[in-house]
Motif scaffolding. Structure first.
Motif, short mmCIF file in Angstrom:
data_model
loop_
_atom_site.label_atom_id
_atom_site.label_comp_id
_atom_site.label_asym_id
_atom_site.label_seq_id
_atom_site.Cartn_x
_atom_site.Cartn_y
_atom_site.Cartn_z
N ALA A 29 28.66 -27.37 -2.69
CA ALA A 29 28.21 -26.24 -3.53
C ALA A 29 28.65 -26.25 -4.76
O ALA A 29 28.13 -26.09 -6.00
N GLU A 32 27.27 -29.02 -6.88
CA GLU A 32 26.02 -28.77 -7.25
C GLU A 32 26.10 -27.68 -8.40
O GLU A 32 25.13 -27.66 -9.23
N THR A 44 21.68 -20.68 -8.45
CA THR A 44 20.50 -19.94 -7.76
C THR A 44 18.98 -20.80 -8.28
O THR A 44 18.17 -21.24 -7.58
N ARG A 47 18.73 -24.46 -7.25
CA ARG A 47 18.28 -24.27 -5.73
C ARG A 47 16.85 -23.82 -5.50
O ARG A 47 16.21 -24.36 -5.01
N LEU A 71 16.69 -17.86 -0.10
CA LEU A 71 17.75 -18.15 -1.00
C LEU A 71 18.77 -16.94 -0.79
O LEU A 71 19.96 -16.85 -1.07
N HIS A 115 14.57 -31.50 -11.68
CA HIS A 115 15.10 -31.62 -10.26
C HIS A 115 15.36 -32.96 -9.98
O HIS A 115 16.37 -33.18 -9.17
N GLN A 119 19.08 -34.12 -8.42
CA GLN A 119 19.08 -34.78 -7.10
C GLN A 119 19.62 -36.35 -7.45
O GLN A 119 20.43 -36.67 -6.47
#
Length: 151
Positions: A29, A32, A44, A47, A71, A115, A119
């Motif tokens: 986390a 990320e 947030t 995600r 979420l 995204h 990733q």
């Protein structure tokens, strides 16, 4: 993000599985979050974008309300996140084809690309961390994660 092992935490050798998973989850986390911030997003939003892209490739898109539930954020927070993603050109609101009174969230090409970059960067970090494992161990680890993902 650097690992807190040695500075704050003990060696993980004898930790129960649930503690290893918790520690890994917290560490990932943080990684990320760092990657999201480098991309100009908060965690947030990053995600949410990931889930919007994944759903768009599947059968059904997310509504902001459902995404807020997934979420675990308030609908007001999700509205603010959606507004920021839309303003940044990463997602768009479209009418729900089943119920035009509702909207669904879809990634723009720019959102899908953002995204994809996130990733890729996260994937590189994870693969580098798993590099010491044999191919068989990596396959077993992947199988275990798929089992856990079914929870």
């Amino acid at each position: 993000m650097t690992s807190p092992v040695g500075r704050y935490l003990t060696d993980s050798e004898d930790l129960p599985l649930v503690d290893l998973l918790r520690r890994t989850s917290i560490y990932l986390a943080g990684v990320e979050k760092d990657l999201a911030e480098k991309a100009g997003l908060n965690i947030t939003a990053a995600r949410a974008l990931a889930l919007i892209v994944e759903a768009d490739a599947g059968v059904e898109a997310f509504s902001p309300r459902v995404l807020a539930d997934v979420l675990d954020v308030s609908t007001a927070s999700m509205t603010a996140v959606t507004d920021r993603l839309e303003t940044a050109g990463l997602v768009e609101r479209r009418p729900n084809v089943a119920d035009r009174r509702k909207i669904c969230l879809h990634p723009t090409p720019e959102g899908a690309a953002a995204h994809s970059r996130l990733q890729e960067d996260l994937g590189t970090i994870v693969l580098d961390a798993l590099a010491p494992l044999s191919a068989g161990d990596t396959d077993a680890f992947r199988k275990g994660l798929r089992t856990l993902a079914q929870l």
